[in-house]
Write an enzyme that holds these catalytic residues in place. Structure first.
Site, PDB file in Angstrom:
ATOM      1  CG  HIS A  62       9.439   1.082   1.511  1.00 45.99           C
ATOM      2  ND1 HIS A  62      10.521   0.275   1.643  1.00 45.99           N
ATOM      3  CD2 HIS A  62       8.504   0.230   2.109  1.00 45.99           C
ATOM      4  CE1 HIS A  62      10.409  -0.866   2.166  1.00 45.99           C
ATOM      5  NE2 HIS A  62       8.930  -0.948   2.547  1.00 45.99           N
ATOM      6  CG  PHE A 114       1.670 -10.837  -9.130  1.00 51.61           C
ATOM      7  CD1 PHE A 114       2.920 -10.909  -8.420  1.00 51.61           C
ATOM      8  CD2 PHE A 114       1.117  -9.726  -9.103  1.00 51.61           C
ATOM      9  CE1 PHE A 114       3.236  -9.664  -7.521  1.00 51.61           C
ATOM     10  CE2 PHE A 114       1.602  -8.418  -8.769  1.00 51.61           C
ATOM     11  CZ  PHE A 114       2.658  -8.335  -7.734  1.00 51.61           C
ATOM     12  CB  ILE A 152      -0.833  -0.094   1.177  1.00 51.57           C
ATOM     13  CG1 ILE A 152      -1.719  -1.239   1.250  1.00 51.57           C
ATOM     14  CG2 ILE A 152      -1.914   1.377   1.267  1.00 51.57           C
ATOM     15  CD1 ILE A 152      -2.805  -1.497   2.400  1.00 51.57           C
TER      16      ILE A 152
END
Length: 215
Positions: free
Chosen positions: A148, A173, A142
């Protein structure tokens, strides 16, 4: 005073000659050949450079996985604990789908890892073990206030792909990459469905394909 010479029109082969003006030919009519005529022309012209698709496909072999008869298939599930409020829902959806499509519980191994960054290397290890027909990778990344998010999301996606290529085992995935928690929850059983369940379906089909056709 002599009268001006009379003007005359001379018509020859559909062309009209006007005094002091160039020749103007009347437009020719455009005729479209009938279907039978087209068929005859096509036959005379020899083989077409653009063959009919249905004709070209005649006799080809089509391979695809099945969602039935899955009792013998074995699955590894790698799930990230980070954002576990989301990943637990994805895992639940995946396990329910496996059960619904007759995958035996004893043929499912769930491996928990700290985060999505650790998912690919674990999937690769499971794939290379030869114990599983497919590996399902579950996680949730998120977006936050730093970059990051981009590093982890990109690493997870490329890592799962490389894990499958390296191991020779389908690695599916099932990592969510969302802008906020609401988006993630909507895709973990909310109004956008459960992506864990969808990934499990993909894993079943790919496992069946490799086991029965490409193994």
């Amino acid at each position: 005073m002599a009268a001006p010479p009379a003007t005359s029109l001379v018509t020859t082969n559909s062309c009209v000659r006007l005094p002091s003006t160039p020749l103007r030919c009347a437009p020719a009519a455009i005729l479209f050949p009938s279907r039978s005529r087209l068929a005859t022309l096509s036959t005379r012209a020899g083989p077409s450079r653009c063959p009919d698709v249905s004709a070209a496909a005649t006799g080809h072999q089509k391979l695809m996985g099945s969602l039935t008869s899955n009792e013998a298939l074995r699955f590894g599930v790698v799930v990230a604990r980070f954002n576990k409020v989301v990943t637990n829902l994805l895992l639940q959806g995946a396990l329910e789908t496996f059960e619904r499509y007759s995958v035996k519980a004893e043929n499912i191994t769930v491996v928990s890892v700290p985060g999505s960054f650790e998912v690919p290397i674990t999937a690769q290890k499971l794939g290379k073990s030869g114990k599983f027909d497919a590996i399902l990778c579950i996680g949730a990344v998120i977006r936050g206030d730093t970059t990051h998010y981009d590093a982890v999301a990109n690493s997870a996606a490329s890592g799962v792909l490389n894990a499958g290529l390296s191991a020779g085992t389908p690695c599916v995935f099932g990592v969510l990459t969302c802008e906020d928690m609401d988006q993630a929850l909507n895709r973990a059983g909310g109004k956008a469905g459960n992506k864990g369940a969808e990934a499990a379906l993909t894993a079943i089909e790919m496992a069946s394909l490799f086991r029965h056709h490409l193994g």
